[in-house]
Design a protein around this motif. Structure first.
Motif, PDB file in Angstrom:
ATOM      1  N   SER A  93       0.767  -1.324  -0.071  1.00  0.00           N
ATOM      2  CA  SER A  93       0.058  -0.096  -0.140  1.00  0.00           C
ATOM      3  C   SER A  93       0.856   1.385  -0.103  1.00  0.00           C
ATOM      4  CB  SER A  93      -0.794   0.008   1.261  1.00  0.00           C
ATOM      5  OG  SER A  93      -1.945  -1.042   1.078  1.00  0.00           O
ATOM      6  N   ASP A  94       1.986   1.217   0.353  1.00  0.00           N
ATOM      7  CA  ASP A  94       2.968   2.182   0.571  1.00  0.00           C
ATOM      8  C   ASP A  94       4.398   1.975   0.444  1.00  0.00           C
ATOM      9  OD1 ASP A  94       3.616   1.628   2.877  1.00  0.00           O
ATOM     10  OD2 ASP A  94       2.534   2.997   3.993  1.00  0.00           O
ATOM     11  N   GLN A  95       5.316   2.710   0.357  1.00  0.00           N
ATOM     12  CA  GLN A  95       6.698   2.464   0.352  1.00  0.00           C
ATOM     13  C   GLN A  95       7.553   2.894   1.688  1.00  0.00           C
ATOM     14  OE1 GLN A  95       7.061   1.753  -2.862  1.00  0.00           O
ATOM     15  NE2 GLN A  95       5.184   2.488  -3.501  1.00  0.00           N
ATOM     16  N   TYR A  96       7.030   2.553   3.043  1.00  0.00           N
ATOM     17  CA  TYR A  96       7.570   2.515   4.188  1.00  0.00           C
ATOM     18  C   TYR A  96       8.008   1.273   4.445  1.00  0.00           C
ATOM     19  CZ  TYR A  96       6.360   7.720   4.711  1.00  0.00           C
ATOM     20  OH  TYR A  96       6.310   8.895   4.454  1.00  0.00           O
ATOM     21  N   TRP A  97       9.248   1.346   5.307  1.00  0.00           N
ATOM     22  CA  TRP A  97       9.701   0.010   5.820  1.00  0.00           C
ATOM     23  C   TRP A  97      10.755   0.445   6.897  1.00  0.00           C
ATOM     24  CZ3 TRP A  97      14.673  -2.307   4.123  1.00  0.00           C
ATOM     25  CH2 TRP A  97      15.255  -1.505   3.023  1.00  0.00           C
ATOM     26  N   ILE A 110      14.111  -6.100  -1.709  1.00  0.00           N
ATOM     27  CA  ILE A 110      13.063  -6.626  -0.683  1.00  0.00           C
ATOM     28  C   ILE A 110      11.741  -6.144  -1.024  1.00  0.00           C
ATOM     29  CG2 ILE A 110      13.486  -4.936   0.767  1.00  0.00           C
ATOM     30  CD1 ILE A 110      13.766  -6.893   3.085  1.00  0.00           C
ATOM     31  N   ASN A 111      11.441  -5.179  -1.595  1.00  0.00           N
ATOM     32  CA  ASN A 111      10.207  -4.736  -1.772  1.00  0.00           C
ATOM     33  C   ASN A 111       9.392  -5.531  -2.568  1.00  0.00           C
ATOM     34  OD1 ASN A 111       9.467  -3.602  -4.715  1.00  0.00           O
ATOM     35  ND2 ASN A 111      11.614  -3.149  -4.703  1.00  0.00           N
ATOM     36  N   PHE A 112       8.047  -5.736  -2.210  1.00  0.00           N
ATOM     37  CA  PHE A 112       6.933  -6.495  -2.692  1.00  0.00           C
ATOM     38  C   PHE A 112       6.512  -6.318  -4.094  1.00  0.00           C
ATOM     39  CE2 PHE A 112       5.996  -7.482   2.148  1.00  0.00           C
ATOM     40  CZ  PHE A 112       7.130  -8.442   2.087  1.00  0.00           C
ATOM     41  N   PHE A 113       6.830  -5.005  -4.522  1.00  0.00           N
ATOM     42  CA  PHE A 113       6.345  -4.495  -5.984  1.00  0.00           C
ATOM     43  C   PHE A 113       6.783  -5.094  -7.078  1.00  0.00           C
ATOM     44  CE2 PHE A 113       5.281  -1.187  -2.998  1.00  0.00           C
ATOM     45  CZ  PHE A 113       3.735  -0.735  -3.161  1.00  0.00           C
ATOM     46  N   ASP A 114       8.074  -5.344  -6.845  1.00  0.00           N
ATOM     47  CA  ASP A 114       9.208  -5.881  -7.768  1.00  0.00           C
ATOM     48  C   ASP A 114       9.701  -7.134  -7.659  1.00  0.00           C
ATOM     49  OD1 ASP A 114       9.250  -3.270  -9.082  1.00  0.00           O
ATOM     50  OD2 ASP A 114      10.560  -2.442  -7.774  1.00  0.00           O
ATOM     51  N   ASN A 115       9.479  -7.724  -6.275  1.00  0.00           N
ATOM     52  CA  ASN A 115       9.980  -9.037  -6.007  1.00  0.00           C
ATOM     53  C   ASN A 115       8.977 -10.197  -5.561  1.00  0.00           C
ATOM     54  OD1 ASN A 115      13.088  -8.657  -5.907  1.00  0.00           O
ATOM     55  ND2 ASN A 115      12.443  -6.862  -4.398  1.00  0.00           N
ATOM     56  N   ALA A 116       9.078 -11.116  -5.757  1.00  0.00           N
ATOM     57  CA  ALA A 116       8.195 -12.339  -5.393  1.00  0.00           C
ATOM     58  C   ALA A 116       8.103 -12.385  -3.849  1.00  0.00           C
ATOM     59  CB  ALA A 116       8.706 -13.840  -6.028  1.00  0.00           C
ATOM     60  N   PHE A 117       7.033 -12.844  -3.226  1.00  0.00           N
ATOM     61  CA  PHE A 117       6.812 -12.901  -2.011  1.00  0.00           C
ATOM     62  C   PHE A 117       6.500 -14.335  -1.560  1.00  0.00           C
ATOM     63  CE2 PHE A 117       3.629 -10.075  -3.536  1.00  0.00           C
ATOM     64  CZ  PHE A 117       2.479 -11.031  -2.944  1.00  0.00           C
ATOM     65  N   SER A 118       6.466 -14.493  -0.493  1.00  0.00           N
ATOM     66  CA  SER A 118       6.001 -16.001   0.217  1.00  0.00           C
ATOM     67  C   SER A 118       4.544 -15.916   0.338  1.00  0.00           C
ATOM     68  CB  SER A 118       6.634 -16.361   1.537  1.00  0.00           C
ATOM     69  OG  SER A 118       5.860 -17.186   2.300  1.00  0.00           O
ATOM     70  N   GLU A 119       3.925 -17.058   0.052  1.00  0.00           N
ATOM     71  CA  GLU A 119       2.347 -17.118   0.331  1.00  0.00           C
ATOM     72  C   GLU A 119       2.147 -17.876   1.501  1.00  0.00           C
ATOM     73  OE1 GLU A 119       0.437 -18.704  -3.114  1.00  0.00           O
ATOM     74  OE2 GLU A 119       1.036 -17.018  -4.412  1.00  0.00           O
ATOM     75  N   ASP A 120       3.326 -18.167   2.415  1.00  0.00           N
ATOM     76  CA  ASP A 120       3.158 -19.160   3.578  1.00  0.00           C
ATOM     77  C   ASP A 120       2.131 -18.380   4.494  1.00  0.00           C
ATOM     78  OD1 ASP A 120       4.532 -20.992   2.614  1.00  0.00           O
ATOM     79  OD2 ASP A 120       6.367 -20.547   3.553  1.00  0.00           O
ATOM     80  N   VAL A 121       2.083 -17.015   4.867  1.00  0.00           N
ATOM     81  CA  VAL A 121       1.354 -16.383   5.662  1.00  0.00           C
ATOM     82  C   VAL A 121      -0.138 -16.251   5.247  1.00  0.00           C
ATOM     83  CG1 VAL A 121       0.991 -14.243   6.793  1.00  0.00           C
ATOM     84  CG2 VAL A 121       3.253 -14.941   6.537  1.00  0.00           C
ATOM     85  N   GLY A 122      -0.260 -15.994   3.833  1.00  0.00           N
ATOM     86  CA  GLY A 122      -1.680 -15.961   3.523  1.00  0.00           C
ATOM     87  C   GLY A 122      -2.350 -17.483   3.544  1.00  0.00           C
ATOM     88  N   ASN A 123      -1.611 -18.377   3.191  1.00  0.00           N
ATOM     89  CA  ASN A 123      -2.012 -19.763   3.384  1.00  0.00           C
ATOM     90  C   ASN A 123      -2.394 -20.331   4.632  1.00  0.00           C
ATOM     91  OD1 ASN A 123      -1.899 -20.131   0.632  1.00  0.00           O
ATOM     92  ND2 ASN A 123       0.200 -21.340   0.800  1.00  0.00           N
ATOM     93  N   THR A 124      -1.704 -19.481   5.564  1.00  0.00           N
ATOM     94  CA  THR A 124      -1.888 -19.901   7.085  1.00  0.00           C
ATOM     95  C   THR A 124      -3.359 -19.034   7.525  1.00  0.00           C
ATOM     96  OG1 THR A 124       0.359 -20.179   7.549  1.00  0.00           O
ATOM     97  CG2 THR A 124      -1.095 -19.975   9.676  1.00  0.00           C
ATOM     98  N   GLU A 156       0.223 -14.100 -12.625  1.00  0.00           N
ATOM     99  CA  GLU A 156       0.435 -13.513 -13.966  1.00  0.00           C
ATOM    100  C   GLU A 156       1.428 -12.221 -13.959  1.00  0.00           C
ATOM    101  OE1 GLU A 156      -2.690 -13.314 -16.856  1.00  0.00           O
ATOM    102  OE2 GLU A 156      -2.756 -15.459 -16.962  1.00  0.00           O
ATOM    103  N   GLY A 157       2.080 -12.161 -12.859  1.00  0.00           N
ATOM    104  CA  GLY A 157       2.918 -11.256 -12.448  1.00  0.00           C
ATOM    105  C   GLY A 157       2.466  -9.921 -11.960  1.00  0.00           C
ATOM    106  N   LYS A 158       1.042  -9.947 -11.601  1.00  0.00           N
ATOM    107  CA  LYS A 158       0.548  -8.947 -10.895  1.00  0.00           C
ATOM    108  C   LYS A 158      -0.225  -9.222  -9.612  1.00  0.00           C
ATOM    109  CE  LYS A 158      -1.460  -7.299 -15.642  1.00  0.00           C
ATOM    110  NZ  LYS A 158      -2.628  -7.045 -16.201  1.00  0.00           N
ATOM    111  N   ARG A 159      -0.096  -8.106  -8.712  1.00  0.00           N
ATOM    112  CA  ARG A 159      -0.421  -8.218  -7.316  1.00  0.00           C
ATOM    113  C   ARG A 159      -2.022  -8.271  -7.147  1.00  0.00           C
ATOM    114  NH1 ARG A 159       4.729  -8.897  -8.942  1.00  0.00           N
ATOM    115  NH2 ARG A 159       6.177  -8.680  -7.259  1.00  0.00           N
ATOM    116  N   PHE A 160      -2.555  -9.215  -6.731  1.00  0.00           N
ATOM    117  CA  PHE A 160      -4.181  -9.283  -6.403  1.00  0.00           C
ATOM    118  C   PHE A 160      -4.331  -9.532  -5.002  1.00  0.00           C
ATOM    119  CE2 PHE A 160      -3.634  -9.981 -10.977  1.00  0.00           C
ATOM    120  CZ  PHE A 160      -4.760  -9.463 -11.329  1.00  0.00           C
ATOM    121  N   LEU A 161      -5.427  -8.635  -4.256  1.00  0.00           N
ATOM    122  CA  LEU A 161      -5.923  -8.896  -2.979  1.00  0.00           C
ATOM    123  C   LEU A 161      -7.125  -9.674  -3.079  1.00  0.00           C
ATOM    124  CD1 LEU A 161      -5.540  -8.435   0.027  1.00  0.00           C
ATOM    125  CD2 LEU A 161      -6.914  -6.314  -0.236  1.00  0.00           C
TER     126      LEU A 161
END
Length: 381
Positions: A93-97, A110-124, A156-161
């Motif tokens: 949602s923003d660029q702070y970290w 490390i940012n989630f816009f340009d890099n893959a991220f784990s789905e482990d938390v979402g799955n849990t 397909e390379g896009k971030r969906f909620l």
């Protein structure tokens, strides 16, 4: 633990995060006041530590999220604040970290816009766990607020909620698609939602509208930039805050959002499900965000549906009848564009096993009554 609060690649301030609550316990040198989060009070050059800690903790998952306590146990964390640290406060949602001083990281890696991220938390969080498998907790789900079940996925390379609904009808995902259909017809700038079924349960799906160069600032932090003079005029206070920040076209866009909320009897347009978008590097304001998060509407959890008994409204006035009077211009509104929309109601709601034909008919009837009431009000002006 010592960190640098970062805004993309820009160092903002030294902070210390400590204790069981993972609270911001100290603020050191401030490197860039301009890039502090919006709404943080600064006195004599010192950011208010309570303001900054409230902002930080507001990025975490609320304890009221369904099944969250069980999820934390599975992930081996004791609090949502600890889970937030696991992803360095990064979000979609923003660029702070926060960047650990002992082992500095690079935004581009490390940012989630340009890099893959784990789905482990979402799955849990969705109770889709694999026993014995080590979990990777570096995920934007750690910084997703709100009480409804949700998770981020890369498709397909896009971030969906992906977001669920609540008992007894799980209607919120369908409501998001209904609101999309309404706004498309009324030419209201919006985020489009669709509905999917997973294991027989409906979920809404929308693509992230924030990019690696932009960010969403919620209405809550915008209205915090200065003290309100009178609680009786909250709307004007918010408009003044937007004017001071030089956010363009605010009243026009709010007219449209408040009109939508009247039509769908939205009872939860709280200060965090609308906001404004700015360029995270130049800090230029681009305008109000497209309308999003409209699911808590259309009598979503009511057994009896009555257009004349609309739920309370938010964020500015307690009733929709009072709040619609804040709209100054209806010249853009063409209610005839909603003719035949009951077909879309039937199409969208018919896919949900929780909503029967009788309820769909009642929702269509109530919505048409809201349209008629609004038409009569506009004609009376």
């Amino acid at each position: 633990m010592n960190y640098i609060l970062m805004h993309r690649k820009i160092e903002v301030a030294e902070i210390e995060i400590s204790g069981k609550r993972m609270k911001i316990s100290a603020i050191g040198k401030v490197f860039n006041y301009e890039h502090l989060p919006i709404g943080i009070t600064v006195n004599a050059g010192v950011p208010d530590i309570e303001d900054l800690d409230d902002w930080w903790r507001g990025r975490s998952i609320p304890a009221s999220r369904p099944n969250f306590l069980e999820a934390m146990e599975h992930m081996g964390v004791s609090s949502s604040a600890e889970l937030l640290i696991k992803c360095f406060g990064l979000s979609l949602s923003d660029q702070y970290w926060v960047n650990p001083k002992s082992n500095p990281l690079e935004w581009k890696e490390i940012n989630f816009f340009d890099n893959a991220f784990s789905e482990d938390v979402g799955n849990t969080l969705f109770q889709e766990t694999t026993k014995g498998k080590p979990l990777n907790l570096l995920a934007p789900d750690n910084s997703s607020d709100g009480v409804l079940k949700k998770r981020w996925k890369i498709i397909e390379g896009k971030r969906f909620l992906i977001k669920g609904g609540s008992d007894p009808f799980h209607q919120e995902p369908c409501n998001e698609a209904i609101a999309t259909a309404i706004m498309k017809r009324l030419l209201i700038n919006h985020i489009p939602y669709s509905v999917i079924l997973e294991k027989g349960t409906p979920y809404s799906v929308c693509e992230n509208f924030i990019t690696s160069n932009t960010e969403l600032v919620s209405g809550f932090y915008i209205h915090n930039i200065k003290r309100i003079k009178s609680a009786d005029n909250f709307y004007e206070h918010f408009l003044d805050c937007c004017s001071e920040l030089e956010i363009p076209n605010v009243r026009e866009d709010f007219d449209k959002m408040l009109t939508l909320d009247y039509l769908i009897a939205n009872k939860d347009r709280h200060m965090s499900n609308f906001g404004a978008v700015r360029n995270a590097e130049t800090l230029e304001w681009l305008g109000l965000a497209p309308v999003f998060d409209s699911g808590t509407s259309l009598w979503h959890n009511k057994l009896e549906i009555n257009a004349e008994n609309a739920p309370c409204s938010r964020p500015f006035l307690d009733t929709h009848e009072a709040q619609i009077k804040a709209v100054k211009d209806f010249s853009w509104l063409d209610l005839s564009a909603l003719k035949g929309i009951e077909n879309e109601f039937h199409e969208i709601f018919s896919h949900s096993p929780y909503i029967d034909e009788k309820r769909i008919h009642a929702l269509c009837k109530a919505f048409k009554s809201r349209v008629k009431s609004l038409e009569e009000y506009v004609q009376s002006l």
